[in-house]
Design an enzyme around this catalytic site. Structure first.
Site, PDB file in Angstrom:
ATOM      1  N   GLY A 128       7.058  -0.874  24.402  1.00 20.29           N
ATOM      2  CA  GLY A 128       8.112  -1.138  23.259  1.00 20.29           C
ATOM      3  C   GLY A 128       7.368  -2.033  21.931  1.00 20.29           C
ATOM      4  O   GLY A 128       5.996  -2.344  22.426  1.00 20.29           O
ATOM      5  N   GLY A 180       3.001  -5.912   9.321  1.00 19.26           N
ATOM      6  CA  GLY A 180       3.123  -5.228  10.616  1.00 19.26           C
ATOM      7  C   GLY A 180       3.148  -3.734  10.271  1.00 19.26           C
ATOM      8  O   GLY A 180       3.624  -3.046  11.128  1.00 19.26           O
ATOM      9  N   GLU A 181       2.393  -3.413   9.358  1.00 24.72           N
ATOM     10  CA  GLU A 181       2.205  -1.748   9.123  1.00 24.72           C
ATOM     11  C   GLU A 181       1.755  -0.855  10.116  1.00 24.72           C
ATOM     12  O   GLU A 181       2.003   0.045  10.586  1.00 24.72           O
ATOM     13  CB  GLU A 181       1.408  -1.568   7.697  1.00 24.72           C
TER      14      GLU A 181
END
Length: 301
Positions: free
Chosen positions: A75, A95-96
């Site tokens: 996850g 967080g790209e």
């Protein structure tokens, strides 16, 4: 079991706040803004757009696949950060890679920290956070520093405080932007280190920069080799007046001598006797300099 129920209830409460168009939270002054801002919420990937201020412009397909594999198993461990633009619309702050890897997997949602900020604040947040946390190459960091100074109107001293770096460090990165674009691309692709770039920046002529760049790649010169080469080139850059030895040779040999001197980054001497026999003398200043010249000779062989 009670703990799980409480977590789900909290999620429903946040979802209700975010999906209520009549009470849409647009600023930190709005009611319930404190319950949303800074909270971790599962947001639809379709509601998130890429931040145009993101300094990283290229993403390795292989590393994205590796991250996607990790996300499939574990996850998204670290939530992305977004800012709220309008109702059900968000923009990435950082967080790209996680965002892209999640889309690659076909996920519908991603855990996200929500921030509310204007464009100026968002730009600063994105650039500062990426400089500190992302594995950017030297040119990307330099571009980020330059953009912070230009768009946020910061001095180097103020920028130093914001990113927690010495002013001299920032200045060294910014100087890399003076390199020829081909060399900058080489640094971004990993062919050159920042140390190589710092040595090359001392050469003001871009044509000579490119010549040395090609020599670094061809002969796999280390940073120290490159520094020695550039230093010797600077020490012997005044070749407008031929030496007494050069006056004794014909024009063709004299031209060749200058080319050889440029290649070795040292004042090479040519001595020729009446019979046409001669010798080349390549000076060196230290054991390290000798090894540098040796590498150049071996690279030619």
């Amino acid at each position: 079991m009670a703990k799980t129920t409480k977590k789900k209830a909290l999620g429903r409460g946040l979802s209700a706040l975010l999906n209520d168009p009549d009470n849409d939270i647009k600023s930190t002054e709005d009611k319930n803004a404190d319950k949303v801002v800074g909270s971790i919420v599962e947001l639809s990937l379709g509601a998130i757009e890429v931040n145009p201020f993101q300094p990283r412009t290229s993403f390795s397909e292989d590393t994205l696949k590796e991250l996607a594999s990790s996300i499939r198993e574990l996850g998204v461990i670290q939530p992305i950060t977004v800012r709220k633009l309008e109702f059900n619309k968000y923009q990435l702050v950082s967080g790209e890679r996680r965002y892209r890897a999640s889309k690659m997997l076909g996920l519908e949602t991603i855990p996200s920290y929500i921030r509310i900020a204007n464009d100026r604040e968002s730009l600063e947040m994105a650039l500062v956070e990426n400089i500190q946390r992302q594995d950017l190459d030297p040119i990307e960091i330099a571009l980020s520093y330059q953009r912070l100074m230009d768009d946020i109107d910061l001095t180097q001293e103020e920028l130093s405080d914001r990113v927690g770096k010495n002013r001299s460090t920032i200045a060294n990165y910014l100087r890399l932007l003076k390199l020829d674009p081909i060399i900058q691309t080489g640094m971004r692709d990993g062919f050159l280190s920042m140390g190589h770039g710092r040595a090359l920046i001392n050469i003001t002529n871009t044509d000579i920069q490119l010549q040395v760049y090609e020599r670094i790649l061809k002969n796999k010169l280390s940073v120290r080799d490159t520094e020695n080469l550039v230093r010797h080139m600077q020490q012997n850059k005044d070749t407008s007046k031929p030496s007494s030895e050069e006056l004794r040779v014909d024009e063709k040999k004299s031209k060749s001598l200058k080319q050889i001197s440029s290649y070795f980054g040292a004042k090479v001497e040519l001595k020729v006797n009446k019979k046409g026999n001669g010798k080349l003398i390549v000076p060196f200043s230290s054991d390290e300099d000798f090894q540098r010249i040796k590498k150049l000779i071996q690279g030619d062989s």
